[in-house]
Design a protein around this motif. Structure first.
Motif, PDB file in Angstrom:
ATOM      1  N   UNK A  31       0.816  -1.216   0.000  1.00  0.00           N
ATOM      2  CA  UNK A  31       0.000   0.000   0.000  1.00  0.00           C
ATOM      3  C   UNK A  31       0.853   1.271   0.000  1.00  0.00           C
ATOM      4  N   UNK A  32       2.002   1.230   0.643  1.00  0.00           N
ATOM      5  CA  UNK A  32       2.881   2.413   0.684  1.00  0.00           C
ATOM      6  C   UNK A  32       3.904   2.415  -0.438  1.00  0.00           C
ATOM      7  N   UNK A  33       3.808   1.415  -1.325  1.00  0.00           N
ATOM      8  CA  UNK A  33       4.758   1.274  -2.431  1.00  0.00           C
ATOM      9  C   UNK A  33       6.196   1.235  -1.907  1.00  0.00           C
ATOM     10  N   UNK A  34       6.397   0.368  -0.928  1.00  0.00           N
ATOM     11  CA  UNK A  34       7.710   0.149  -0.315  1.00  0.00           C
ATOM     12  C   UNK A  34       8.320   1.458   0.191  1.00  0.00           C
ATOM     13  N   UNK A  35       7.545   2.158   0.999  1.00  0.00           N
ATOM     14  CA  UNK A  35       8.043   3.416   1.559  1.00  0.00           C
ATOM     15  C   UNK A  35       9.318   3.201   2.355  1.00  0.00           C
ATOM     16  N   UNK A  36       9.479   1.988   2.921  1.00  0.00           N
ATOM     17  CA  UNK A  36      10.660   1.707   3.741  1.00  0.00           C
ATOM     18  C   UNK A  36      11.934   1.604   2.908  1.00  0.00           C
ATOM     19  N   UNK A  37      11.798   1.546   1.598  1.00  0.00           N
ATOM     20  CA  UNK A  37      12.955   1.545   0.696  1.00  0.00           C
ATOM     21  C   UNK A  37      13.076   2.894  -0.014  1.00  0.00           C
ATOM     22  N   UNK A  38      11.960   3.364  -0.573  1.00  0.00           N
ATOM     23  CA  UNK A  38      11.969   4.587  -1.384  1.00  0.00           C
ATOM     24  C   UNK A  38      12.404   5.816  -0.597  1.00  0.00           C
ATOM     25  N   UNK A  39      12.047   5.876   0.662  1.00  0.00           N
ATOM     26  CA  UNK A  39      12.249   7.103   1.429  1.00  0.00           C
ATOM     27  C   UNK A  39      13.399   7.014   2.437  1.00  0.00           C
ATOM     28  N   UNK A  40      14.301   6.074   2.259  1.00  0.00           N
ATOM     29  CA  UNK A  40      15.430   5.967   3.200  1.00  0.00           C
ATOM     30  C   UNK A  40      16.252   7.263   3.265  1.00  0.00           C
ATOM     31  N   UNK A  41      16.613   7.890   2.135  1.00  0.00           N
ATOM     32  CA  UNK A  41      17.363   9.159   2.239  1.00  0.00           C
ATOM     33  C   UNK A  41      16.594  10.225   3.027  1.00  0.00           C
ATOM     34  N   UNK A  42      15.273  10.288   2.821  1.00  0.00           N
ATOM     35  CA  UNK A  42      14.461  11.267   3.540  1.00  0.00           C
ATOM     36  C   UNK A  42      14.396  10.939   5.026  1.00  0.00           C
ATOM     37  N   UNK A  43      14.342   9.660   5.355  1.00  0.00           N
ATOM     38  CA  UNK A  43      14.344   9.251   6.761  1.00  0.00           C
ATOM     39  C   UNK A  43      15.585   9.765   7.479  1.00  0.00           C
ATOM     40  N   UNK A  44      16.717   9.585   6.833  1.00  0.00           N
ATOM     41  CA  UNK A  44      17.995  10.006   7.437  1.00  0.00           C
ATOM     42  C   UNK A  44      18.047  11.526   7.552  1.00  0.00           C
ATOM     43  N   UNK A  45      17.578  12.228   6.525  1.00  0.00           N
ATOM     44  CA  UNK A  45      17.598  13.693   6.559  1.00  0.00           C
ATOM     45  C   UNK A  45      16.716  14.229   7.678  1.00  0.00           C
ATOM     46  N   UNK A  46      15.527  13.634   7.829  1.00  0.00           N
ATOM     47  CA  UNK A  46      14.566  14.123   8.811  1.00  0.00           C
ATOM     48  C   UNK A  46      14.993  13.872  10.252  1.00  0.00           C
ATOM     49  N   UNK A  47      15.833  12.862  10.454  1.00  0.00           N
ATOM     50  CA  UNK A  47      16.258  12.543  11.819  1.00  0.00           C
ATOM     51  C   UNK A  47      16.924  13.725  12.497  1.00  0.00           C
ATOM     52  N   UNK A  48      17.632  14.516  11.715  1.00  0.00           N
ATOM     53  CA  UNK A  48      18.435  15.586  12.303  1.00  0.00           C
ATOM     54  C   UNK A  48      17.846  16.970  12.035  1.00  0.00           C
ATOM     55  N   UNK A  49      16.573  16.980  11.617  1.00  0.00           N
ATOM     56  CA  UNK A  49      15.903  18.248  11.406  1.00  0.00           C
ATOM     57  C   UNK A  49      14.699  18.341  12.321  1.00  0.00           C
ATOM     58  N   UNK A  50      14.109  19.513  12.394  1.00  0.00           N
ATOM     59  CA  UNK A  50      12.911  19.691  13.197  1.00  0.00           C
ATOM     60  C   UNK A  50      13.209  20.418  14.492  1.00  0.00           C
TER      61      UNK A  50
END
Length: 515
Positions: A31-50
């Motif tokens: 359903x998420x079209x493998x969000x756990x693969x496609x968005x890995x770069x975004x996951x890493x970027x978001x960890x250190x932002x906010x």
């Protein structure tokens, strides 16, 4: 009593729950079209932002609170137990659960952010399955049923995180310290209670500050030294990898008879370790200050990888490459030995001693001490995270009654029940230290299983808002925008916090939200 608890655990952790965990992961991945693969770069970027605020912690702090709950004895003693009763192939199924579970974690943690609230008493963000169960269907005919469902989940979470799960962490910590330094279980119990009492009484801000310092440090140091040991024994690594895969599918004659156990123990210990689908991650996710719920969903999905693919894999390769393992037939160490690595003492108990023996094979007694110190940090931070989740659900159960003043005590009902919960979790820590490992793990598995059943079934029903949030986030992402969230524009009902949220100022127009 032990037999009774084992029977209950057997019913909860039947093949049905194993299938449910795997099937939900496959479904959400599609359903998420493998969000756990496609968005890995975004996951890493978001960890250190906010940004953090007086009401919410930063994305990184929310991640570390979540990791504090995920990274614990399951990464050391849990991996050893999975190999002991499921064979080396159990490690493969832990990987599968992590990969699939990352999508499940995204869904549940995004829902946690969408339906978060602001606590009346503390002004801090609160959220989790109990909140999204009661709010997501509030506008439908099923609102009453889901409010009850939310209350049931909250009660189960208070029981699991306040009483059942802390004992597993403290037990492994006590076993490791006794093995390394000969410390009495009671000494470990008293010392743990003193440390925990200081931290948990300080509230979520102190929990976040403590976790953001300790969790990254302890995880990196543990992985680093585990990799060193595996590298020193590099000649065994090809055989370890082939044994893991052969055992996972029954291709190895020695493990062919327990392939079912490999799947069962891999899934059970995988869920216990990374908590994907259990419903614990959304509590930490809801505490974060973000402009869009999907941001924290992505960060929390990456936490599953950190926990299982990094830390659990390091532990598994350490145990197998050094030969510090023993595989039993059946569900306990009373069964016949199917295979062993050859360096474990004859009478060693299944648990952290496997890992301590692996380290000791290269470092002598220093290895046992290192594992004991690692478990001290792992387990203390996990227990702290359990308290935070138990308190969040206690607040939900109390609702408006939390503010009722008890005049003879000159305090509110909420304050007094919170003190009672703090005392309960400290008692659970003491009980875990002086209990047997079998009793402690049985209680922990019951807690994890009950939460997983309720949460996974619930998010399968409530899934749609999480997918809407993901599509909205990726649409704004493609436009080069910093995504913001408007639930009304997406047709998402019940997200009252976000309905009053101003993306320009990053503030909410409400002072507090009802549970």
């Amino acid at each position: 009593m032990s037999d009774f608890l084992s029977d209950i655990n057997g019913y909860i952790w039947s093949n049905a729950l194993v299938f449910l965990c795997l099937a939900a992961g496959v479904f959400f991945s599609i359903r998420t079209r493998l969000v756990q693969v496609r968005q890995i770069p975004e996951m890493i970027r978001l960890m250190f932002r906010g940004e953090k605020s007086p009401s919410g912690v930063s994305s990184f702090q929310a991640l570390t609170i979540s990791l504090a709950g995920r990274v614990g004895t399951g990464n050391i003693a849990g991996v050893a137990t999975a190999i002991a009763f499921g064979g080396p192939g159990a490690l493969f199924w832990m990987w599968v659960v992590a990969f699939l579970g990352a999508s499940t974690s995204f869904v549940e943690c995004t829902l946690g952010q969408i339906y978060k609230t602001k606590d009346r008493l503390t002004g801090e963000y609160r959220g989790g399955p109990a909140y999204y169960f009661s709010r997501a269907m509030a506008h439908t005919n099923a609102s009453g049923a889901f409010k009850v469902y939310g209350l049931v989940f909250a009660a189960v979470t208070v029981l699991a995180c306040g009483l059942l799960l802390p004992s597993v962490q403290s037990n492994s910590m006590a076993v490791a310290m006794n093995e390394a330094w000969g410390l009495s279980e009671w000494v470990v119990a008293v010392g743990s209670v003193i440390v925990l009492a200081f931290v948990i009484i300080g509230g979520v801000k102190r929990i976040a500050s403590f976790a953001s310092i300790v969790v990254p440090f302890m995880a990196v140091i543990y992985i680093f030294f585990a990799i060193i040991i595996v590298a020193l024994n590099a000649s065994e690594v090809p055989n370890v990898i082939s044994t893991i895969f052969a055992s996972a599918f029954g291709a190895d004659a020695a493990f062919g008879a327990i392939v079912g156990s490999a799947i069962m123990w891999g899934v059970k210990r995988g869920i216990y370790s990374n908590e994907a689908g259990q419903g614990t991650g959304p509590h930490a996710a809801a505490a974060a200050e973000v402009s869009h719920p999907a941001k924290q969903g992505l960060v929390q999905a990456f936490a599953v990888y950190v926990d299982t693919l990094f830390i659990c894999t390091a532990t598994g390769f350490l145990i197998l490459s050094t030969g510090a393992y023993r595989v039993f037939e059946g569900e306990s160490a009373d069964g016949s030995v199917i295979a062993e690595g050859g360096i474990l003492p004859a009478d060693v108990a299944v648990g952290p001693t496997f890992v301590q023996t692996g380290f000791d094979s290269f470092w002598g007694g220093a290895g046992s001490s290192f594992v004991a110190i690692s478990l001290l940090f792992f387990c203390i931070t996990t227990i702290i995270a359990y308290y935070y989740m138990a308190e969040t659900n206690l607040r939900f159960l109390m609702g408006k009654a939390a503010t009722i003043e008890i005049k003879p005590l000159r305090s509110t009902l909420g304050a007094n029940l919170t003190l009672l919960l703090q005392a309960l979790i400290l008692v659970s820590v003491v009980i875990g230290c002086v209990s047997t490992a079998s009793e402690a793990w049985t209680l922990g598995d019951i807690g994890v299983g009950l939460m997983a059943w309720l949460n996974i079934v619930g998010i399968i029903i409530l899934q749609q808002p999480a997918f809407k949030a993901l599509r909205d986030y990726e649409r704004q992402q493609k436009l080069g925008q910093d995504p913001t969230f408007d639930p009304k524009a997406l047709g998402i009902m019940g997200a009252t916090f976000w309905e009053n949220y101003d993306p320009v100022t990053g503030k909410t127009r409400e002072t507090a939200d009802a549970p």
